[in-house]
Design an enzyme around this catalytic site. Structure first.
Site, PDB file in Angstrom:
ATOM      1  N   SER A  81      41.633  22.290 100.347  1.00  0.00           N
ATOM      2  CA  SER A  81      41.461  23.544 101.006  1.00  0.00           C
ATOM      3  C   SER A  81      40.051  23.403 102.057  1.00  0.00           C
ATOM      4  O   SER A  81      39.611  22.691 101.334  1.00  0.00           O
ATOM      5  CB  SER A  81      41.448  24.751 100.355  1.00  0.00           C
ATOM      6  N   LYS A 105      49.267  31.583  99.577  1.00  0.00           N
ATOM      7  CA  LYS A 105      48.949  31.405  98.495  1.00  0.00           C
ATOM      8  C   LYS A 105      49.024  32.443  97.260  1.00  0.00           C
ATOM      9  O   LYS A 105      47.206  32.510  97.608  1.00  0.00           O
ATOM     10  CB  LYS A 105      48.609  30.067  98.843  1.00  0.00           C
ATOM     11  N   CYS A 159      42.664  30.962  94.548  1.00  0.00           N
ATOM     12  CA  CYS A 159      41.378  29.405  93.554  1.00  0.00           C
ATOM     13  C   CYS A 159      41.018  30.369  91.996  1.00  0.00           C
ATOM     14  O   CYS A 159      40.600  31.822  92.921  1.00  0.00           O
ATOM     15  CB  CYS A 159      40.304  29.225  94.693  1.00  0.00           C
ATOM     16  N   GLY A 178      51.592  21.888  86.359  1.00  0.00           N
ATOM     17  CA  GLY A 178      51.608  21.268  86.197  1.00  0.00           C
ATOM     18  C   GLY A 178      52.351  21.502  84.873  1.00  0.00           C
ATOM     19  O   GLY A 178      53.259  22.953  85.477  1.00  0.00           O
ATOM     20  N   ASN A 195      44.120  30.084 101.316  1.00  0.00           N
ATOM     21  CA  ASN A 195      44.553  29.752  99.905  1.00  0.00           C
ATOM     22  C   ASN A 195      43.197  30.935  99.782  1.00  0.00           C
ATOM     23  O   ASN A 195      42.165  31.047  99.526  1.00  0.00           O
ATOM     24  CB  ASN A 195      43.600  28.833  99.480  1.00  0.00           C
ATOM     25  N   GLY A 251      53.895  23.023  88.871  1.00  0.00           N
ATOM     26  CA  GLY A 251      55.105  21.565  87.347  1.00  0.00           C
ATOM     27  C   GLY A 251      56.364  20.911  87.727  1.00  0.00           C
ATOM     28  O   GLY A 251      56.957  20.677  87.452  1.00  0.00           O
ATOM     29  N   ASN A 256      41.566  21.626  86.390  1.00  0.00           N
ATOM     30  CA  ASN A 256      41.060  21.407  87.283  1.00  0.00           C
ATOM     31  C   ASN A 256      39.804  22.743  87.189  1.00  0.00           C
ATOM     32  O   ASN A 256      40.261  23.886  87.080  1.00  0.00           O
ATOM     33  CB  ASN A 256      41.011  20.626  87.769  1.00  0.00           C
TER      34      ASN A 256
HETATM   35  C1  DHB Z   1      40.558  24.511  92.720  1.00  0.00           C
HETATM   36  C2  DHB Z   1      40.665  25.484  93.947  1.00  0.00           C
HETATM   37  C3  DHB Z   1      42.045  25.808  93.414  1.00  0.00           C
HETATM   38  O1  DHB Z   1      42.926  25.893  94.227  1.00  0.00           O
HETATM   39  C4  DHB Z   1      43.073  26.042  92.578  1.00  0.00           C
HETATM   40  O2  DHB Z   1      43.640  26.333  92.206  1.00  0.00           O
HETATM   41  C5  DHB Z   1      42.248  25.092  91.208  1.00  0.00           C
HETATM   42  C6  DHB Z   1      40.473  24.763  91.469  1.00  0.00           C
HETATM   43  C7  DHB Z   1      39.059  24.100  92.792  1.00  0.00           C
HETATM   44  O3  DHB Z   1      38.708  23.320  94.330  1.00  0.00           O
HETATM   45  O4  DHB Z   1      38.186  24.212  92.265  1.00  0.00           O
END
Ligand code: DHB
Length: 271
Positions: free
Chosen positions: A13, A131, A96, A183, A93, A210, A36
């Site tokens: 993104s 998304k 997040c 995953g 996006n 996943g 993450n």
């Molecule tokens: C991040 C962005 C996302 O869209 C996500 O699902 C997980 C992490 C990020 O850049 O931290």
């Protein structure tokens, strides 16, 4: 990725301003996936347009540019800049799970989601893909909002809000504390989301979450996805994972007597 068999490429993104993202650790690997919190690191759209243009000179498959903004005008401007540089489609996006004032704060609000999709649609004449976040009470209801606002397709799902704690340190492992789980662990959740959305909207769904082998991909198609995205499995298995999956899928379709993927999209909904 394209040489590895991917049918299209989705970028990380991109926002208007450059962002360093969070300090490490930003990824925790587990047996069942990754947690993450990168913090949306990216060079900013004015720099990234050079990469889009360069990618378009070598890529033989469509390039989908993912964008995040802090307002509907920002999403629209990013979409416009991405398409002007050569993007074949834009993915918003709006999901997040942890960066403040963007992402799921928009995707979880029907009002903000509708306004964001409408502005992005008005700004470009290429497909707008939305998304969606799984971190909601009803993903089907938000899918419906995005579709009514003019989305051309939906990606389901983004990561599931999660964390990991180091027991020796007695502290969260990720510098941000909370992150997003991807995953194999989230596959059944993602599959249920696609299944629910297929029952609610008419526009195409891109399944994500996943997918590691052809059986996973087949499950998503049967649930109602017209295509799938692969992220975590690329990190763990490398870019050849795309052709491994498409070869397996072709053999499955042939064995079952189908001519095309489209014949099994949503097939599991029959009673
Ligand atoms: C991040 C962005 C996302 O869209 C996500 O699902 C997980 C992490 C990020 O850049 O931290």
């Amino acid at each position: 990725m394209s040489e590895g068999g991917a049918g299209a490429i989705v970028t990380k993104s991109i926002g208007l301003e450059p962002r360093n993202g969070y300090v490490n650790p930003t990824v925790v690997q587990m047996s069942f996936g990754l947690v993450n919190a990168m913090g949306l690191p990216n060079p900013g759209m004015d720099e990234f347009v050079h990469e889009i243009r360069r990618a378009k000179t070598v890529l033989k498959v469509p390039l989908i540019v993912s964008v995040y903004g802090y307002s509907e005008d920002e999403y629209a401007l990013l979409a416009k800049k991405g398409v002007e540089a050569g993007a074949d489609a834009v993915e918003l996006n709006v999901s997040c799970p942890h960066v403040k004032c963007t992402g799921s704060e928009i995707g979880q609000s029907p009002k903000l989601l509708a306004a964001t999709v409408k502005k992005a649609k008005a700004a470009i004449d290429k497909p707008v893909i939305v998304k969606l976040s799984p971190n909601v009470t009803s993903i089907a209801a938000l899918a419906d909002v995005a579709a009514r606002a003019g989305a051309d397709a939906l990606t389901a799902i983004n990561t599931v809000k999660a964390m990991a704690i180091n027991v020796e340190a007695g502290m969260p492992i990720l510098s941000n504390g909370v992150g997003g789980l991807s995953g194999p662990a989230i596959k059944p959740i993602a599959l249920r989301c696609v299944y629910d959305i297929f029952g609610q909207v008419e526009i195409p769904i891109i399944g994500c979450g996943g997918i590691t082998n052809w059986r996973d991909a087949a499950e998503f198609l049967l649930a109602g996805a017209s295509a799938v995205q692969i992220g975590t499995a690329v990190a763990l298995k490398g870019p050849r994972v795309f052709s491994t999956i498409t070869r397996g899928l072709s053999a499955y379709l042939r064995m079952k007597g189908y001519q095309s993927v489209s014949e099994i999209v949503g097939l599991s909904h029959r009673r």
